[in-house]
Scaffold this active site. Structure first.
Site, PDB file in Angstrom:
ATOM      1  N   ARG A   1     -81.173 -60.109  28.764  1.00 29.52           N
ATOM      2  CA  ARG A   1     -80.090 -60.774  29.518  1.00 29.52           C
ATOM      3  C   ARG A   1     -78.722 -60.435  28.921  1.00 29.52           C
ATOM      4  O   ARG A   1     -77.838 -59.918  29.591  1.00 29.52           O
ATOM      5  CB  ARG A   1     -80.348 -62.283  29.469  1.00 29.52           C
ATOM      6  CG  ARG A   1     -79.281 -63.160  30.068  1.00 29.52           C
ATOM      7  CD  ARG A   1     -79.569 -64.606  29.707  1.00 29.52           C
ATOM      8  NE  ARG A   1     -80.776 -65.078  30.364  1.00 29.52           N
ATOM      9  CZ  ARG A   1     -80.769 -65.743  31.511  1.00 29.52           C
ATOM     10  NH1 ARG A   1     -79.607 -65.947  32.124  1.00 29.52           N
ATOM     11  NH2 ARG A   1     -81.884 -66.169  32.056  1.00 29.52           N
ATOM     12  N   THR A   2     -78.579 -60.687  27.613  1.00 32.61           N
ATOM     13  CA  THR A   2     -77.263 -60.460  26.993  1.00 32.61           C
ATOM     14  C   THR A   2     -76.983 -58.968  26.841  1.00 32.61           C
ATOM     15  O   THR A   2     -75.866 -58.504  27.066  1.00 32.61           O
ATOM     16  CB  THR A   2     -77.243 -61.161  25.606  1.00 32.61           C
ATOM     17  OG1 THR A   2     -77.625 -62.512  25.799  1.00 32.61           O
ATOM     18  CG2 THR A   2     -75.877 -61.081  24.984  1.00 32.61           C
TER      19      THR A   2
ATOM     20  N   LYS B   1     -88.280 -50.069  10.287  1.00 34.63           N
ATOM     21  CA  LYS B   1     -89.011 -49.539   9.111  1.00 34.63           C
ATOM     22  C   LYS B   1     -88.387 -50.131   7.843  1.00 34.63           C
ATOM     23  O   LYS B   1     -88.530 -49.594   6.769  1.00 34.63           O
ATOM     24  CB  LYS B   1     -88.914 -48.006   9.096  1.00 34.63           C
ATOM     25  CG  LYS B   1     -89.657 -47.333  10.268  1.00 34.63           C
ATOM     26  CD  LYS B   1     -89.817 -45.839  10.023  1.00 34.63           C
ATOM     27  CE  LYS B   1     -88.530 -45.075  10.330  1.00 34.63           C
ATOM     28  NZ  LYS B   1     -88.040 -45.235  11.696  1.00 34.63           N
TER      29      LYS B   1
ATOM     30  N   ARG C   1     -76.644 -58.540  17.835  1.00 30.25           N
ATOM     31  CA  ARG C   1     -77.369 -59.818  17.893  1.00 30.25           C
ATOM     32  C   ARG C   1     -78.390 -59.755  16.774  1.00 30.25           C
ATOM     33  O   ARG C   1     -79.092 -58.762  16.594  1.00 30.25           O
ATOM     34  CB  ARG C   1     -78.081 -59.974  19.235  1.00 30.25           C
ATOM     35  CG  ARG C   1     -79.175 -61.072  19.156  1.00 30.25           C
ATOM     36  CD  ARG C   1     -79.598 -61.587  20.484  1.00 30.25           C
ATOM     37  NE  ARG C   1     -78.547 -62.362  21.130  1.00 30.25           N
ATOM     38  CZ  ARG C   1     -78.766 -63.125  22.206  1.00 30.25           C
ATOM     39  NH1 ARG C   1     -79.972 -63.198  22.724  1.00 30.25           N
ATOM     40  NH2 ARG C   1     -77.787 -63.774  22.783  1.00 30.25           N
TER      41      ARG C   1
END
Lengths: 201, 207, 312, 194
Positions: free
Chosen positions: C55-56, C83, C105
């Protein structure tokens, strides 16, 4: 014959008092000037007994990339310390005579200050079973301070047994007092800042 | 029992209460809990991440008062060096802990001075007791923390009370660079340290 | 506007209004045949998402592309990060790729702030742990102004898990900056210690606050909180703190209902409320693109780290 | 709610000397209105797009005059060019002005761009770029109150209020009643090299 450890410390101010002269003969403070002592012009420096630190992490054995007994004790000496206690949360944990003696010997070899290893209270710092406190006390390191620092000995019965057991050789427990359930995942002090920063307090 | 790194006003009260009961308890406080507060965490810089965590100004005040009135017996650094990669992460992933051996004396002097203990006749005996005599006793070290008198082993430190200095992590002898005092100017510098008469530090450098 | 947007507190009143006004102009783009502006042509915007959020991320991607920027989606799963590469190395990698802006984010609060140390470009916080989500607060304010004509003086009620809500934190800060009056309503267990220092009121009684609210913003109850011992049962939570039709009926006439999405229908918000005319949930998504375009333009549009030429 | 905050008049207007007074401005706009109607045989497919900020005011005034002539309102709007400017990178980020396109759009219309001063021509170029994303007008014409020369692009005005020769470093101030409280065009002294 006064060796390299004999000094005439001129103009020192013991505990900030009036300037005076201190005499050291072969590593011991004396009242009179020993012959052949090196002189040191203290010129108003404050003299204090060597500092003692009850709580350091020297990381060796196990995390020599972060610190070694040598680098840690040098830092201590530069900070004015003549004795430091090294906590048991090394890798392996200092919960047996062998490891505490290793740390003690590393301290002796480095020679920057006395290193007194702290023995773990419980095996592996897991808070379940008393470590061999007696063996560590009798070892060459003469361990007297015991701690699971980094973790809290939160089992009340186990703590009671440990406190009682140590009375046999005048040992002391340094408790990292922190209830694990109340601080699960804690990242900082809980309050106005943690509320604003969105960090678990 | 000895309580490590006491860090809140509440804990000082508890220790004071326990001592009033005559129980055999002692307590220590770290230099950073005497000097730094949790608003520093707003930078999310993990150099300020430690356990127990930095607290509020009220806690700092209570700890200073407790150290002065003897409720808190000793200053202990909880010196906790870390490899760079364990600290250069987001806050939640960073290791807890701060280095402190090379800055302890200066920070305690700054904290006590700020607290009003600035008369040398009071300051230095207090420091000698809380940073040498009492910790030695708690640690059962008979040959450390002795008064500077004939017969005692020559374990001593010479301090230049007038020399202010600025903390530079790159200069530290400790392998750990994670000092929360980086860039700060602190009062008083160790000029020399003697271990049983043998100099380990001279002129502020390893002997 | 300074170089980064890490917290709603980075925006003073003029900055915030500038974003909203700019977004309002850019929103008109939506009804043009060619939804494109040349302004960020040749600029590189990296979407760095350690937490997946289509969504964002798509909202930011659309915003950047509409300004003609080149967009790189750098998801933690398919990258070196998974990793175990450190945040710092990821930042240096992006720097080497010439990122002009990094939209990040992360599940850890404060990660964007650290990133900002290692990157010369601009860092936009697209949600960090339980800390903040500034562009969400901006799009919420934009939606309020669009529906109610103003933000100043509005009574905004934010309901739900405030303790773990970055949306709540950013909204409280921005709405205060814009002169709205905020009331938080939540079970005491889901309010942070120290919330009394926030510029808002706090109440445990939703029914007492709803009738006085111009805006009711329902926060999502995260699944993992439902059995974290914060409240007895989901049913009790929903009964005391959910917005159902009965409660919605006590709202003033032109009051609106907002939700950052994704919604737990039947938990914090009833289906009929989510679909009612009062609900702005769909508009919020569209407004998100305009607001994010405005933010990217204002951060990147001028010369590097250029202060906004004052319009006064 | 539009954010059309008028751009500040740079330089010190007090030191400038008037080159057009209020009646001059009025007459010029009236002439331009007639020229537009004449050139386009009426105003039915004309769309007046003012370039913020003072161009919008001028466009409205011209629209009133055209309506006076034709007896029918003429489609008017505004076109912000900020996002299309070629100097964004050099100058700071600028707040956007309002873009308001008539509902019928501009396809197959004759768009008359209106601005206060024609100088380098870069603003007009930006406007042309912007229109490219809005539709395909049959023709685009340009009306300006003042043409002060020093073009940097192959752009010329179709309707000019007044040609005013200026030196590069002189400043031209257009004051309009709706924004500045009076109508006037002032020529300011050469500013110190900025």
């Amino acid at each position: 014959m006064s060796g390299q450890n004999s000094w005439v410390l001129k103009g020192v101010r013991p505990l900030g008092g009036e300037p005076t002269t201190l005499f050291v003969d072969d590593g011991v403070l004396v009242d009179a000037e020993p012959s052949g002592a090196q002189s040191f012009d203290a010129d108003g420096l404050i003299a204090l007994p060597g500092l003692v630190d009850l709580h350091t992490h020297l990381r060796e054995p196990g995390r020599e990339d972060a610190e070694t007994v040598e680098t840690g004790t040098l830092a201590a000496a530069l900070g004015g310390f003549t004795a430091v206690h090294a906590m048991a949360n090394t890798e392996p944990v200092a919960d047996v005579a062998g490891v505490v003696e290793q740390v003690w010997r590393l301290g002796q070899d480095a020679g920057h200050c006395d290193v007194h290893p702290v023995g773990a209270v419980t095996v592996g710092l897991r808070g379940e079973q008393l470590a061999e406190l007696g063996a560590m006390a009798e070892s060459a390191a003469r361990v007297r301070v015991f701690s699971d620092d980094g973790k809290c000995v939160h089992d009340p019965m186990l703590m009671r047994r440990a406190l009682e057991y140590l009375r046999a050789f005048d040992g002391v427990i340094a408790q990292h007092a922190q209830d694990p359930r109340l601080t699960d995942g804690a990242q900082m002090n809980e309050g106005v800042q943690s509320a604003r920063l969105g960090l678990v307090g | 029992m000895h309580f490590c790194h006491v860090s809140t006003a509440g804990s000082v009260e508890l220790v004071r209460w326990a001592k009033s009961k005559g129980w055999n308890v002692t307590a220590e406080v770290t230099p950073h809990h005497l000097f730094l507060t949790d608003d520093l965490v707003a930078s999310y810089d993990p150099v300020f991440k430690v356990n127990p965590p930095l607290r509020t100004a009220d806690d700092v005040e209570a700890l200073r008062a407790g150290l002065v009135d003897g409720t808190i017996d000793a200053v202990a650094t909880d010196h906790a060096p870390h490899a760079l990669e364990d600290k250069e992460t987001e806050w939640a992933a960073a290791a807890f802990g701060m280095t402190g051996l090379e800055t302890a004396l200066a920070v305690v002097i700054a904290a006590l001075t700020e607290h009003g203990v600035d008369d040398p006749a009071a300051l230095w005996p207090l420091i000698a007791d809380r940073m040498s005599a009492r910790p030695a006793a708690i640690g059962r070290l008979s040959h450390q923390g002795q008064p500077l008198a004939a017969g005692a082993p020559a374990n001593l430190v010479l301090v230049d009370a007038a020399a202010a200095w600025t903390v530079d992590p790159a200069q530290s002898a400790s392998r750990g660079r994670n000092t929360p005092f980086a860039g700060r100017t602190l009062p008083a510098r160790v000029t020399a340290t003697f271990l049983r008469g043998r100099p380990t530090v001279l002129d502020g450098k390893p002997a | 506007m300074n170089r980064h947007l890490l917290s709603a507190a980075d925006l003073n009143r003029d900055d915030a209004l500038l974003v909203l006004d700019t977004a309002e102009e850019l929103a008109r783009l939506a009804d043009r045949p060619i939804k494109k502006l040349p302004t960020l042509r040749g600029r590189t915007v990296v979407n760095l998402f350690f937490e997946d959020s289509t969504r964002t991320r798509t909202s930011f991607e659309l915003a950047a592309k509409r300004l003609s920027a080149d967009v790189i989606n750098f998801s933690a799963k398919g990258s070196s990060v998974s990793k175990g590469e450190s945040l710092k190395d990821t930042a240096l990698t992006l720097e080497a790729m010439g990122a002009d802006a990094v939209v990040v984010r992360h599940s850890a609060s404060g990660a964007p702030h650290r990133l900002a140390h290692w990157i010369r470009g601009s860092v936009v916080n697209a949600g960090d742990g339980t800390h903040e989500h500034p562009t969400q607060a901006l799009l919420d304010a934009f939606t309020m102004r669009q529906r109610l004509g103003r933000v100043e003086g509005l009574h905004v009620t934010i309901v739900g898990d405030v303790l773990h809500s970055r949306v709540a934190r950013s909204n409280v800060l921005l709405l205060h900056t814009l002169g709205a009056e905020v009331t938080l309503v939540a079970p005491p267990t889901l309010l942070p210690v120290g919330v009394d220092a926030w510029p808002c009121d706090v109440s445990f009684d939703l029914d007492a606050v709803v009738p006085k609210s111009d805006v009711v913003m329902m926060l999502r109850v995260q699944r993992e909180r439902m059995h974290g011992g914060f409240f007895p049962t989901t049913r009790e939570y929903s009964r005391r703190y959910g917005l159902d039709a009965r409660r919605m009926a006590t709202l003033p006439d032109d009051a609106i209902v907002m939700h950052p999405g994704p919604m737990n229908r039947g938990v914090e918000i009833a289906a009929e409320v989510a679909d009612s005319v009062r609900s702005t949930i769909v508009e919020q998504v569209a407004n998100g693109v305009s607001v994010r375009m405005a933010v990217l333009y204002l951060l990147l549009g001028g010369g590097m780290a250029e202060a906004v030429e004052s319009a006064a | 709610m539009s954010s059309a905050r008028p751009r500040p008049v740079s330089g010190d207007p007090a030191a400038a000397r008037p080159v057009l007074d209020a009646p001059d401005v009025g007459r010029a706009l009236t002439r331009i209105a007639h020229e537009i109607v004449e050139r386009n045989h009426g105003a039915d497919d004309v769309v007046l797009l003012g370039i913020p900020t003072r161009g919008v005011t001028l466009a409205r005034r011209i629209a009133q005059r055209v309506e006076g002539i034709e007896g029918r309102p003429v489609r008017t709007g505004s076109l912000d060019v900020t996002m299309y400017r070629d100097d964004l990178r050099m100058r700071g980020v600028r707040p956007l002005e309002e873009t308001d396109i008539p509902a019928a759009g501009i396809d197959d219309s004759v768009v008359v761009l209106v601005d206060d001063v024609l100088f380098s021509g870069r603003t007009v170029r930006a406007a042309l770029d912007a229109m490219g994303d809005l539709g395909r007008p049959r023709a685009v014409q340009l009306a300006v109150l003042v043409d002060r020369g020093h073009r940097e692009l192959p752009i010329r005005a179709d309707y000019v209020g007044k040609n005013i020769p200026t030196s590069l470093r002189e400043t031209v101030h257009v004051l309009l009643d709706e924004i500045d409280g009076r109508d006037s065009v002032l020529l300011g002294p050469a500013e110190e090299a900025r």
